[in-house]
Design a protein around this motif. Sequence first.
Motif, PDB file in Angstrom:
ATOM      1  N   SER A   1      -2.933   8.017  16.749  1.00  0.00           N
ATOM      2  CA  SER A   1      -2.738   8.246  15.317  1.00  0.00           C
ATOM      3  C   SER A   1      -1.255   8.347  15.010  1.00  0.00           C
ATOM      4  CB  SER A   1      -3.425   9.544  14.874  1.00  0.00           C
ATOM      5  OG  SER A   1      -2.651  10.673  15.277  1.00  0.00           O
TER       6      SER A   1
ATOM      7  N   PHE B   1      -6.330   7.741  10.891  1.00  0.00           N
ATOM      8  CA  PHE B   1      -5.276   7.479   9.918  1.00  0.00           C
ATOM      9  C   PHE B   1      -5.448   8.361   8.687  1.00  0.00           C
ATOM     10  CE2 PHE B   1      -5.438   3.506  12.340  1.00  0.00           C
ATOM     11  CZ  PHE B   1      -4.088   3.235  12.533  1.00  0.00           C
TER      12      PHE B   1
ATOM     13  N   SER C   1      -2.313   8.895   5.587  1.00  0.00           N
ATOM     14  CA  SER C   1      -1.592   8.160   4.540  1.00  0.00           C
ATOM     15  C   SER C   1      -0.400   7.384   5.099  1.00  0.00           C
ATOM     16  CB  SER C   1      -1.095   9.135   3.465  1.00  0.00           C
ATOM     17  OG  SER C   1      -0.228  10.110   4.036  1.00  0.00           O
ATOM     18  N   ARG C   2      -0.260   7.337   6.422  1.00  0.00           N
ATOM     19  CA  ARG C   2       0.852   6.617   7.061  1.00  0.00           C
ATOM     20  C   ARG C   2       0.319   5.591   8.066  1.00  0.00           C
ATOM     21  NH1 ARG C   2       5.911   8.437   6.926  1.00  0.00           N
ATOM     22  NH2 ARG C   2       6.283   7.597   9.020  1.00  0.00           N
ATOM     23  N   ILE C   3       1.082   4.495   8.228  1.00  0.00           N
ATOM     24  CA  ILE C   3       0.764   3.513   9.262  1.00  0.00           C
ATOM     25  C   ILE C   3       1.467   3.868  10.557  1.00  0.00           C
ATOM     26  CG2 ILE C   3       2.663   1.936   8.710  1.00  0.00           C
ATOM     27  CD1 ILE C   3      -0.908   0.904   9.716  1.00  0.00           C
TER      28      ILE C   3
ATOM     29  N   SER D   1       3.359  -0.621  14.020  1.00  0.00           N
ATOM     30  CA  SER D   1       3.439   0.794  14.375  1.00  0.00           C
ATOM     31  C   SER D   1       2.918   0.986  15.788  1.00  0.00           C
ATOM     32  CB  SER D   1       2.620   1.655  13.398  1.00  0.00           C
ATOM     33  OG  SER D   1       1.244   1.634  13.712  1.00  0.00           O
TER      34      SER D   1
ATOM     35  N   PHE E   1     -10.507   6.445   8.768  1.00  0.00           N
ATOM     36  CA  PHE E   1      -9.474   6.643   7.759  1.00  0.00           C
ATOM     37  C   PHE E   1      -9.864   7.837   6.894  1.00  0.00           C
ATOM     38  CE2 PHE E   1      -9.153   2.320   9.093  1.00  0.00           C
ATOM     39  CZ  PHE E   1      -7.811   1.983   8.997  1.00  0.00           C
TER      40      PHE E   1
ATOM     41  N   GLN F   1       4.721   3.381   3.350  1.00  0.00           N
ATOM     42  CA  GLN F   1       3.808   3.628   4.460  1.00  0.00           C
ATOM     43  C   GLN F   1       2.359   3.499   4.001  1.00  0.00           C
ATOM     44  OE1 GLN F   1       3.913   4.999   7.912  1.00  0.00           O
ATOM     45  NE2 GLN F   1       5.840   3.861   7.900  1.00  0.00           N
TER      46      GLN F   1
ATOM     47  N   LEU G   1      -0.414   0.824   5.300  1.00  0.00           N
ATOM     48  CA  LEU G   1      -1.683   1.281   5.855  1.00  0.00           C
ATOM     49  C   LEU G   1      -2.857   0.597   5.163  1.00  0.00           C
ATOM     50  CD1 LEU G   1      -3.327   3.189   7.660  1.00  0.00           C
ATOM     51  CD2 LEU G   1      -3.139   4.918   5.851  1.00  0.00           C
ATOM     52  N   ARG G   2      -2.809   0.483   3.855  1.00  0.00           N
ATOM     53  CA  ARG G   2      -3.896  -0.162   3.118  1.00  0.00           C
ATOM     54  C   ARG G   2      -4.012  -1.644   3.490  1.00  0.00           C
ATOM     55  NH1 ARG G   2      -2.794   2.783  -2.767  1.00  0.00           N
ATOM     56  NH2 ARG G   2      -3.985   4.705  -2.295  1.00  0.00           N
TER      57      ARG G   2
ATOM     58  N   ARG H   1      -5.680  -1.772   6.826  1.00  0.00           N
ATOM     59  CA  ARG H   1      -7.111  -1.475   6.701  1.00  0.00           C
ATOM     60  C   ARG H   1      -7.871  -2.668   6.135  1.00  0.00           C
ATOM     61  NH1 ARG H   1      -8.288   3.036   2.500  1.00  0.00           N
ATOM     62  NH2 ARG H   1      -7.788   1.252   1.183  1.00  0.00           N
TER      63      ARG H   1
END
Length: 271
Positions: free
Chosen positions: A4, A69, A71-73, A82, A102, A115, A119-120, A123
């Motif tokens: 993570s 996860f 809110s950050r990648i 990452s 998530f 970030q 992340l989105r 995903r």
Amino acid sequence: MIASPGDVNDGRQAALHAISSWNESNTRTRGVVVVPLRWESVVPQAGDHPQAIINAALLENADALVGIFGSRIGTATPTAISGTVEEIDHAIADGKRVHLWFSTAPHPNDVDVEQLAALRKFRDDLAQRSLYGTYANADELIAKVWAAIEGDIAALGLGTPEPVPTRSGVKLVVQSGSDNISEQDSRGRLRNRVRRFIDVRNEGDVDADELTARAGDRPANILYEGDRPRTVHAGQLQRFRYDLSFADGIPTSVEVKWAEDGELHERVFDI
């Protein structure tokens, strides 16, 4: 391996709790110990990129990976967006069991929008080639990691359960408790707050499915998410928090409903 970015400490602790409680309930009878591999346990070492050192120490020795996860990648590496994504890609390429969740909890006020956007995008790309999950809180993630462990044990062909001549079934123990929490108000003054909860522990050897709980002497359910059905595995504890208004008193009983091998049950516990 627990993988993570650094913003989901609660999720990492939930994964550790799931592993620990699974071991407590199953190691003796099934002859399997699940060992959590985390970057925090890697011995400092020079001579290579930190991610390469982590991969060699943890990923190469892991049978499965749990990715979490918020809110950050995470921080980029020489070969991936990452470190966490690099770990996931390597695990998938090596044919390891990979489980990704998530968080759906609200993002912090100081969230890094770059970030979050990265992340989105990750995903969304992941949805085209994998099935990922979500979790709203630590308790929900504990149950989901527990279920993933069961699936991994079966898929890896580990730990044949010993024959059990009889089963005791679901055995629920319900207890109330509270924690004293110190926190600062808007003026920086310390104040104490009591956080109350009801614990429902399954001390039997059969899972309690579709379990709900409510304060038995209240017209409305004051237990947080008590009406949301969940599975309480054998040996697992489920905690329901609640707040009291000035007019409320501490509940004296809890009504619990659950399904056991498809059969519905309900019982009122005095607390």
